[in-house]
Scaffold this active site. Structure first.
Site, PDB file in Angstrom:
ATOM      1  N   ASP A 111       0.801  -1.212   0.000  1.00 18.66           N
ATOM      2  CA  ASP A 111       0.000   0.000   0.000  1.00 18.66           C
ATOM      3  C   ASP A 111       0.839   1.269   0.000  1.00 18.66           C
ATOM      4  O   ASP A 111       1.576   1.530   0.944  1.00 18.66           O
ATOM      5  CB  ASP A 111      -0.909  -0.026   1.232  1.00 18.66           C
ATOM      6  CG  ASP A 111      -1.859   1.144   1.263  1.00 18.66           C
ATOM      7  OD1 ASP A 111      -2.016   1.807   0.221  1.00 18.66           O
ATOM      8  OD2 ASP A 111      -2.427   1.415   2.317  1.00 18.66           O
TER       9      ASP A 111
ATOM     10  N   ASP B  71      -2.678   7.690  -5.400  1.00 23.21           N
ATOM     11  CA  ASP B  71      -2.954   6.536  -4.549  1.00 23.21           C
ATOM     12  C   ASP B  71      -3.319   5.322  -5.391  1.00 23.21           C
ATOM     13  O   ASP B  71      -4.262   5.368  -6.181  1.00 23.21           O
ATOM     14  CB  ASP B  71      -4.095   6.876  -3.593  1.00 23.21           C
ATOM     15  CG  ASP B  71      -4.361   5.770  -2.581  1.00 23.21           C
ATOM     16  OD1 ASP B  71      -3.417   5.053  -2.224  1.00 23.21           O
ATOM     17  OD2 ASP B  71      -5.521   5.625  -2.164  1.00 23.21           O
TER      18      ASP B  71
END
Length: 452
Positions: free
Chosen positions: A118, A330
């Site tokens: 992530d 992101d």
């Protein structure tokens, strides 16, 4: 995604908390390290790829897209609620289910694990024995006492200090602890230590990094999935795996995400070190990574978006918001999110350009759709970042929806208050490269199914 400072966020309870996935997920990693002076490459598996252990064959593409939308809403709501609090951004993990997964091995002898890779998280954590409370997982739970390379981290360590409000200290044993609670009530608590972590590479040989700081969770609960083991932090903060191995990889990493339609036959790639250099030649554009109060996220400055040749200057509903660093890049968010007021201006410009009236999204999303039969009738959208004009092809901006008798093209962008996010759909077939030393992020149009 961030550790929760408030207990709000009813959307989070809708989605299960799971655990960006390297190299076929079945590559066994050995303790052998290799020379990575030339860098190395690994594979990322999207959770909805047939190569993913989360893949559900009975689901339709519409089902998968709907779930991705819900995960995106959950994630962006959490980011929005906590964007004003730097302390709340230390453990940026919410109940999104994860988008990409990675396979790592930890310890000596090694234990193979699966977790979310992530770019919006810092501290890497996994479940560890002895368990005060552990959720059920299919990979074996790591037992640090059986590893010859595990060391606890002292309370006075600079890495322990970097935990900020989420740290604790066992004064009796002088061991650093962490305590993360997420917006859906899920949590992980345990000690912070160092351990040898190996990453599988596309060469077939693993790359081992010694003394990586990570969280060893002995008390974990909530909406976790059995296949996963925790989180692998690739954010920009001091606790992230990227920051810790930065001297070895010279602060460089990049990724190339394959389009959804190609995920059955090709895998996305993530590159570290020299292999992360953007392919030289025409078409490379770069923008500055903006330092914000929280160093976890990769912030850039969104100046405008063009619909064809019509440039629309970006604005937000909150006039007090700093325009510098107003967008987060992101990979864990599927859709791209924009201020609602600007979003309305954008969709009006799209309506004018296509000559088609907006229709309601038959999937029930917040997106707008158009009765456009040919993709060539859709305009190219250009995202103007500071010093970089990123052209989004149709695959980045629109999705064809054939549902409930409709055959329309729907925008892969949705409105969201106070926060802009460039999601992973907008990044597909683009080589995205980060240079954390120069503090830049670069983009190059690339066929990611052929990029190695």
């Amino acid at each position: 995604m961030a550790a929760e400072s408030s207990k709000s966020g009813s959307l989070f309870s809708m989605i299960s908390l799971a655990t960006l996935c390297f190299s076929h997920l079945l590559v066994f990693l050995s303790v052998e390290a290799i020379d990575i002076s030339g860098g190395f490459t690994a594979e990322l598996i999207h959770r909805d790829s047939p190569l993913s252990p989360f893949y559900i064959p009975s689901q339709t593409n519409a089902d998968r897209f709907r779930n991705a939308y819900l995960r995106s809403i959950s994630r962006v709501n959490h980011l929005r609620q906590n964007s004003a609090s730097p302390q709340a951004l230390q453990a940026p993990m919410v109940s999104t289910g994860g988008e990409y997964f990675m396979n790592i091995s930890i310890g000596t002898p090694q234990v193979q694990l699966i977790g979310i890779a992530d770019t919006g998280s810092d501290l890497t954590w996994i479940q560890c024995k002895p368990c005060l409370k552990c959720y059920k997982q299919k990979p074996p739970i790591f037992e640090p006492k059986k590893s010859s390379t595990f060391e606890t981290l002292s309370c006075k360590s600079r890495f322990c200090a970097a935990l900020d409000i989420d740290k604790s200290c066992d004064k009796k044993h002088n061991t650093c602890g962490y305590n993360y609670t997420y917006a859906d009530g899920s949590f992980t608590r345990g000690s912070v230590g160092t351990e040898s972590i190996a990453i599988g590479s596309t060469s077939g040989r693993p790359v081992t990094f010694p003394n990586v700081v990570f969280g060893c969770g002995n008390n974990n609960g909530g909406l976790y999935e059995e296949i996963g083991s925790g989180i692998v932090g690739l954010g920009g903060g001091p606790l992230s795996l990227i920051s810790q191995i930065s001297p070895t990889i010279k602060g460089k990493f990049s990724y190339c995400l394959v389009p959804v339609s190609a995920q059955a036959n090709a895998t996305s790639r993530i590159n570290f070190g020299k292999t992360a250099d953007i392919v030289p030649g025409p078409g490379v554009i770069s923008t500055i990574l903006v330092h914000k109060k929280s160093s976890t996220y990769y912030h850039v400055t969104l100046e405008a978006i063009s619909v064809g040749n019509k440039r629309l200057e970006y604005f937000t509903s909150e006039s007090t918001e700093d325009a510098v660093g107003n967008m987060i890049i992101d990979t864990g968010t599927t859709f791209t999110f924009l201020d609602p007021g600007f979003y309305e201006v954008l969709t009006k410009a799209l309506e004018e350009k296509t000559g088609s009236k907006r229709v309601v999204d038959p999937r029930g999303y917040s997106s707008v759709c158009f009765n456009v039969k040919k993709e060539s009738d859709l305009p190219i959208l250009t995202v103007h970042l500071a010093g970089a004009d990123l052209k989004l092809q149709t695959v980045n901006s629109f999705d064809r929806v054939k549902e409930e008798g409709e055959d329309v093209m729907c925008l892969n962008m949705v409105p969201s208050d106070n926060i802009a996010i460039l999601g992973n759909l907008s990044q597909m077939n683009i080589l995205v490269g980060y240079d954390l030393t120069k503090k830049t992020v670069s983009f190059k149009q690339t066929d990611c199914t052929k990029h190695h």
